[in-house]
Structures are given as C-alpha cells and as structure tokens.
Design a protein around this motif. Structure first.
Motif, PDB file in Angstrom:
ATOM      1  N   LYS A 240      38.584  50.820  47.361  1.00 38.54           N
ATOM      2  CA  LYS A 240      38.749  49.447  46.892  1.00 38.54           C
ATOM      3  C   LYS A 240      40.008  48.826  47.493  1.00 38.54           C
ATOM      4  N   GLY A 241      39.837  47.708  48.177  1.00 41.01           N
ATOM      5  CA  GLY A 241      40.976  47.020  48.794  1.00 41.01           C
ATOM      6  C   GLY A 241      41.507  47.725  50.019  1.00 41.01           C
ATOM      7  N   LYS A 242      40.799  48.758  50.479  1.00 42.06           N
ATOM      8  CA  LYS A 242      41.238  49.517  51.660  1.00 42.06           C
ATOM      9  C   LYS A 242      40.060  49.610  52.626  1.00 42.06           C
ATOM     10  N   PRO A 243      39.941  48.646  53.527  1.00 43.55           N
ATOM     11  CA  PRO A 243      38.730  48.550  54.355  1.00 43.55           C
ATOM     12  C   PRO A 243      38.609  49.655  55.400  1.00 43.55           C
ATOM     13  N   HIS A 244      37.358  49.906  55.782  1.00 43.32           N
ATOM     14  CA  HIS A 244      37.028  50.926  56.782  1.00 43.32           C
ATOM     15  C   HIS A 244      37.238  50.391  58.202  1.00 43.32           C
ATOM     16  N   LEU A 245      36.948  51.247  59.169  1.00 44.72           N
ATOM     17  CA  LEU A 245      36.985  50.845  60.585  1.00 44.72           C
ATOM     18  C   LEU A 245      35.696  51.278  61.281  1.00 44.72           C
ATOM     19  N   LYS A 246      34.590  51.196  60.524  1.00 46.13           N
ATOM     20  CA  LYS A 246      33.294  51.625  61.061  1.00 46.13           C
ATOM     21  C   LYS A 246      32.703  50.526  61.952  1.00 46.13           C
ATOM     22  N   PRO A 247      31.747  50.899  62.806  1.00 50.30           N
ATOM     23  CA  PRO A 247      31.003  49.841  63.517  1.00 50.30           C
ATOM     24  C   PRO A 247      30.245  48.982  62.501  1.00 50.30           C
ATOM     25  N   VAL A 248      30.132  47.687  62.776  1.00 48.67           N
ATOM     26  CA  VAL A 248      29.448  46.776  61.844  1.00 48.67           C
ATOM     27  C   VAL A 248      28.455  45.937  62.630  1.00 48.67           C
ATOM     28  N   LYS A 249      27.202  45.953  62.208  1.00 49.52           N
ATOM     29  CA  LYS A 249      26.205  45.108  62.883  1.00 49.52           C
ATOM     30  C   LYS A 249      26.399  43.649  62.461  1.00 49.52           C
TER      31      LYS A 249
ATOM     32  N   SER B 202      47.856  40.202  37.944  1.00 48.14           N
ATOM     33  CA  SER B 202      49.105  39.449  37.715  1.00 48.14           C
ATOM     34  C   SER B 202      50.254  40.339  37.250  1.00 48.14           C
ATOM     35  N   GLU B 203      49.917  41.482  36.637  1.00 42.51           N
ATOM     36  CA  GLU B 203      50.968  42.412  36.220  1.00 42.51           C
ATOM     37  C   GLU B 203      51.247  43.467  37.289  1.00 42.51           C
ATOM     38  N   LYS B 204      50.492  43.380  38.396  1.00 43.03           N
ATOM     39  CA  LYS B 204      50.664  44.384  39.469  1.00 43.03           C
ATOM     40  C   LYS B 204      50.888  43.678  40.808  1.00 43.03           C
ATOM     41  N   GLN B 205      51.707  42.656  40.757  1.00 44.99           N
ATOM     42  CA  GLN B 205      51.888  41.836  41.957  1.00 44.99           C
ATOM     43  C   GLN B 205      52.612  42.574  43.077  1.00 44.99           C
ATOM     44  N   ASP B 206      53.300  43.654  42.725  1.00 41.76           N
ATOM     45  CA  ASP B 206      54.073  44.381  43.738  1.00 41.76           C
ATOM     46  C   ASP B 206      53.233  45.396  44.526  1.00 41.76           C
ATOM     47  N   VAL B 207      52.011  45.620  44.095  1.00 41.64           N
ATOM     48  CA  VAL B 207      51.159  46.579  44.824  1.00 41.64           C
ATOM     49  C   VAL B 207      50.999  46.105  46.271  1.00 41.64           C
ATOM     50  N   ASN B 208      51.368  46.948  47.220  1.00 44.36           N
ATOM     51  CA  ASN B 208      51.233  46.525  48.626  1.00 44.36           C
ATOM     52  C   ASN B 208      50.603  47.606  49.511  1.00 44.36           C
ATOM     53  N   ASP B 209      49.937  48.568  48.862  1.00 40.72           N
ATOM     54  CA  ASP B 209      49.264  49.579  49.679  1.00 40.72           C
ATOM     55  C   ASP B 209      47.753  49.347  49.728  1.00 40.72           C
ATOM     56  N   ARG B 210      47.348  48.154  49.390  1.00 39.80           N
ATOM     57  CA  ARG B 210      45.946  47.755  49.469  1.00 39.80           C
ATOM     58  C   ARG B 210      45.885  46.222  49.404  1.00 39.80           C
ATOM     59  N   LEU B 211      44.685  45.689  49.596  1.00 36.47           N
ATOM     60  CA  LEU B 211      44.513  44.239  49.451  1.00 36.47           C
ATOM     61  C   LEU B 211      44.370  43.890  47.979  1.00 36.47           C
ATOM     62  N   THR B 212      45.062  42.854  47.551  1.00 36.64           N
ATOM     63  CA  THR B 212      44.932  42.340  46.184  1.00 36.64           C
ATOM     64  C   THR B 212      45.032  40.808  46.282  1.00 36.64           C
ATOM     65  N   PRO B 213      44.806  40.104  45.175  1.00 34.30           N
ATOM     66  CA  PRO B 213      44.990  38.641  45.240  1.00 34.30           C
ATOM     67  C   PRO B 213      46.434  38.260  45.555  1.00 34.30           C
TER      68      PRO B 213
ATOM     69  N   ARG C  87      46.185  45.647  58.197  1.00 32.88           N
ATOM     70  CA  ARG C  87      44.815  45.277  57.798  1.00 32.88           C
ATOM     71  C   ARG C  87      44.821  44.020  56.952  1.00 32.88           C
ATOM     72  N   ARG C  88      43.912  43.137  57.273  1.00 30.28           N
ATOM     73  CA  ARG C  88      43.727  41.877  56.561  1.00 30.28           C
ATOM     74  C   ARG C  88      42.353  41.350  56.929  1.00 30.28           C
ATOM     75  N   CYS C  89      42.053  40.108  56.557  1.00 32.89           N
ATOM     76  CA  CYS C  89      40.772  39.502  56.920  1.00 32.89           C
ATOM     77  C   CYS C  89      40.605  39.528  58.433  1.00 32.89           C
ATOM     78  N   MET C  90      39.379  39.833  58.896  1.00 34.73           N
ATOM     79  CA  MET C  90      39.095  39.898  60.337  1.00 34.73           C
ATOM     80  C   MET C  90      38.828  38.503  60.922  1.00 34.73           C
ATOM     81  N   HIS C  91      38.594  37.509  60.079  1.00 36.69           N
ATOM     82  CA  HIS C  91      38.264  36.146  60.523  1.00 36.69           C
ATOM     83  C   HIS C  91      37.099  36.163  61.519  1.00 36.69           C
TER      84      HIS C  91
END
Lengths: 157, 325
Positions: free
Chosen positions: B275-284, B89-100, B124-128
C-alpha cells in the motif's frame, strides 16, 4: 390493442429486444463508471463482481454504444425509407429521440476525450460528464412514464 | 414476413459488420491516438545518480504543504459502515510511502552490480501517464490532464471515490477522508474525501520554474523537457551505462522515464511493495482496449444504414416477385 399490434410491427421484435438489452447494459455499465456497485454490495452478488471492475464496465459500455449506434442508424434509415408514409412519430417519440441523440453526442465526445492527445478543456469535460449522466436520468424517467402510461414512439397515420 | 426480413437483414448484415470491425481492431487508431510528444513534458530519472538523501521529498512537502488536506472532524458516519475511513492527518510525517501528505518517497533496492552488493534508491511518485486512466475515467472530471502532460486532481471537485487509485496501474492516488465537496452533498451516502497525488508542481511549471523535487536535488537526478527529447536522452543514457528504461512504454507511455543500471525486473523484486509503495512491473496500455473500439463506433452507423438499405431492397424484390406471380 390495435395500436399495440400496429406499434409492434413498426420495429421488428428482434430489433426491439436488441434495443432493450443494449439499453439495459448501457445503463448498468454507465452507472458502473461511478464507484457505487462495490460500496453498496451490488458487486458482492455472485456473478456481478465484474460491475466493480471499471475497465470491464468501460469496455462493455463501448460495445453497447457500438450496437446502439448501429441500431439507431438502422431505425432512422428504415423509418425514412419504408415507414414515414404510414407512421408518425408521437410527441413522446420525439422527446426520447432528442434525449437519445443527446446521449449519443455527449457519449461520442467522451470517447474522443478518452483518446490519447485529445484536447478538450477541463470545464467542457465536466459539462460532458454531468450532461451524459443528467440525460440518462431524464431518459429513464421519461421511459418509465411512457411505460406506465403506454405512450408509444409512433402512431399510424 | 416483415419480421423475418428485418431480422435477417439486420442481424446478418449490420451486426456482423459491426462485430467484425470491433473484433478486428482498427488500423489507424494508433495513429489517431499518437501523443503529441513535443507538448508533453517528461522527466528523466537517472537512478544511478540518486543517493537517497530525500532532499526531493522534503522540498515536495514544503512546496505543496498548502495543498495538503485539512480534514473536518469528526468524520461523517459512513453508509454502509464498511466504507473505509482513511485518515492520515495524525500521520503527516510518514515519508516512506505515498500518503495524502507525502506525494513523493524514496524506494530502496538491494541489488548486485558487477558482483558488488549495492543499494539503489528510487524517487517514486505519479508517473504522469501520456493517456492517464485516472484522468480519463474520472466520473466527474475532477482529475484533469494539462496540455504539458501533468495530470492532477482538483481537490475542490474530487469526491474521494478512489476510482482513480483502482484504475492507476501503480495505485498512486491516496485518499484523505473528511475533506472536500462530498461533505456538502451527501456526506454519509456518497463520496469519502479527496484523492491526493503529485501534480508535478503545476503552478511552478506554469510560471517557468522547475518542480520542487527537481530543483532541490543536489545530484541532478532528474531532468525535465519535451517528451521526445527526454526519450532520446534516456536512450542515450541507457546506452552509455548499459542500462534499462522504465516508463517509456508502460501503460502506453508515461511522462516519467527511469533509467537504471540493473534490469527493472530485478529492481521490482528488490523493492518493498504494498500500500502506497508502487511496483516496477511491466504495465500494458490500460486504455488501449476500449480506445481500439472508437473507430468501430464510426463504422457502426454505416453498418446500421447498410442493413436498412439491404432490407429495403430485399422487401422491394419480394414484392416484385409477388406481383409477377
């Protein structure tokens, strides 16, 4: 003593132990679906780290469900073919069967929910989750009551 | 005698059949689990078009601001004390990673294309996912998948256990402590806030509008449409630019399809992960193993009944033999 002896024979010992072991792992892995084992240090106990691995507990829960379904079908068929003329279900037996049936049905619906493309509504899924958890809690309490007060599933006619 | 017969009949007959079925995997389960690609909406992200202007990030924040957490402080004392308090809540401006408070960010990758050093930028965001483990294995049904393929977390129901984050192959959902239902139940003993992630602007989509990130993009990086059509477009684009696809098969298939001019193996090496910075690896397919057991559950009762019938006839034969002697 007579009742105990008689009751021990209505289901063979290996089947009884298989049922108890399956039930134990189902309850353990079922509670493992909630993120509590890591939080409360259970998964820190050497050998129990797998309890915090959700895909592992989920898979073992499915394996347990397969064994329980097979055991349930076996016991029902065996009772209907060979035992019903000489054994009656007790009231606590009926209650436990009803609870187990509820667990199997709600569990089966949750398995369907987990398949790709399943279309159960969000509200029904919440109902299933809470029903499955509620039924197992009631089943555990009823089982504890039956253990303490020596209530058997069946009695001789 | 009865016990021996029972043990043989059951263990050899029924359980062997059930175990065999379980171990072998069930033909047909895949067909049962085929996604309805005409109903689920997917997005195509053409990485070669993205200039990293962050218009999508700003639009996402603007449109979803009302959904962001508003935690109550001081936070409840957590039991046990090792339960992490996660406060953004005190770091709402962070935009170089995923946060709430930031459900979409731009990932940067320095790569070489045709001998030239090039910086690629990747929204990058949720892959759905088509069959999202975060939704399917949420113990309370707080996460849900809509018919159009959007997966979202109901902030009124989520207890913030973070199971969805652990299940997600990309660890997308992010937790904010001090908000949500857990405060009204056992705030110290169970739960720890609410998990937040992209809901692909489900309310806008329901009204026929585009998700904010797609609408705001000046370069037309993203396209949305039925999954089967998006997959075709992705393959056509990949052929056109001699490119690579990510998201079609990952985790059994997702509704976010990236097309890149360089292999994703290279992109994955080049992006900053953590943390908050997802990979691009293959995923089973994380749900596949357990779901392959589903058909065995249908056969298990048959195996049990077969064992009981076997025992019955074996008993009868034994009795008959006994009476003949």
């Amino acid at each position: 003593m007579n009742q105990n002896f008689a009751n021990a024979r209505v289901i063979s010992r290996p089947v009884r132990w298989m049922y108890l072991a399956t039930g134990f792992f189902l309850v353990l892995t079922g509670f493992g679906q909630m993120p509590i084992f890591k939080r409360y240090y259970i998964a820190d106990i050497p050998g129990l780290g797998w309890l915090a691995e959700f895909f592992v507990t989920h898979y073992i829960h499915y394996l347990g469900a397969i064994v329980l379904l097979a055991l349930a079908a076996y016991m029902v068929a065996d009772y209907l073919m060979s035992k019903r003329n000489s054994w009656n279900l007790t009231a606590s037996g009926y209650v436990r069967i009803a609870l187990l049936t509820g667990l199997l049905v709600s569990g089966a619906l949750l398995v369907i929910r987990n398949l790709t493309g399943s279309s159960l509504t969000a509200g029904f899924i919440i109902f299933l989750d809470l029903t499955h958890l509620g039924l197992v809690m009631v089943f555990l309490f009823v089982s504890l009551y039956c253990l303490i007060f020596k209530k058997h599933w069946t009695t001789r006619r | 005698m009865e016990q021996q017969i029972s043990r043989r009949s059951f263990l050899k007959g029924g359980m062997a059949a059930a175990a065999g079925v379980a171990a072998a995997g069930i033909p047909g389960t895949e067909a049962l689990a085929a996604p309805d690609e005409s109903k689920q909406l997917a997005t195509l992200i053409d990485i070669s078009k993205c200039v990293g202007c962050e218009a999508c990030v700003d639009a996402c924040s603007e449109v979803n601001a009302a959904k962001y957490p508003n935690p109550r402080k001081p936070f409840p004392k957590m039991v046990p004390s090792r339960v992490p308090v996660e406060d953004w809540s005190e770091k709402q401006d962070v935009n170089d990673r995923l946060t709430p408070y930031n459900w979409l960010f731009i990932q940067h990758a320095e790569v070489e294309i045709n001998g030239e050093d090039t910086e690629l930028t990747i929204p990058r965001r949720c892959m759905h996912c088509v069959n999202p483990p975060c939704v399917k294995l949420c113990p309370w049904g707080a996460a849900r998948q809509l018919e159009n393929g959007i997966s979202r977390i109901d902030s009124d129901l989520c207890l913030g256990g973070s199971k969805c984050k652990k299940l997600c192959p990309w660890n997308i959902p992010q937790r904010q402590t001090g908000t949500g239902l857990y405060l009204d139940i056992l705030p110290s003993m169970a739960g720890n806030g609410v998990m937040y992630k992209c809901d692909r602007c489900y309310q806008r989509v329901a009204e026929g509008e585009l998700p904010a990130c797609i609408e705001a993009c000046p370069e037309g990086v993203q396209t949305i449409g039925p999954r089967d059509e998006i997959i075709k477009k992705a393959h056509a684009l990949a052929r056109e630019i001699n490119g690579y696809i990510y998201g079609e098969k990952e985790n059994g298939g997702t509704n976010t399809i990236y097309v890149s001019p360089v292999p994703f193996e290279e992109l994955n090496k080049a992006v900053e992960k953590g943390k908050g910075k997802p990979h691009l690896k293959p995923v089973k397919d994380t749900m596949a193993q357990a779901n392959n057991l589903a058909a065995a559950m249908l056969l298990a009762p048959v195996a049990g009944i077969a064992a009981a019938v076997g025992k019955y006839f074996k008993n009868a034969r034994t009795l008959k033999r006994g009476s003949n002697q």
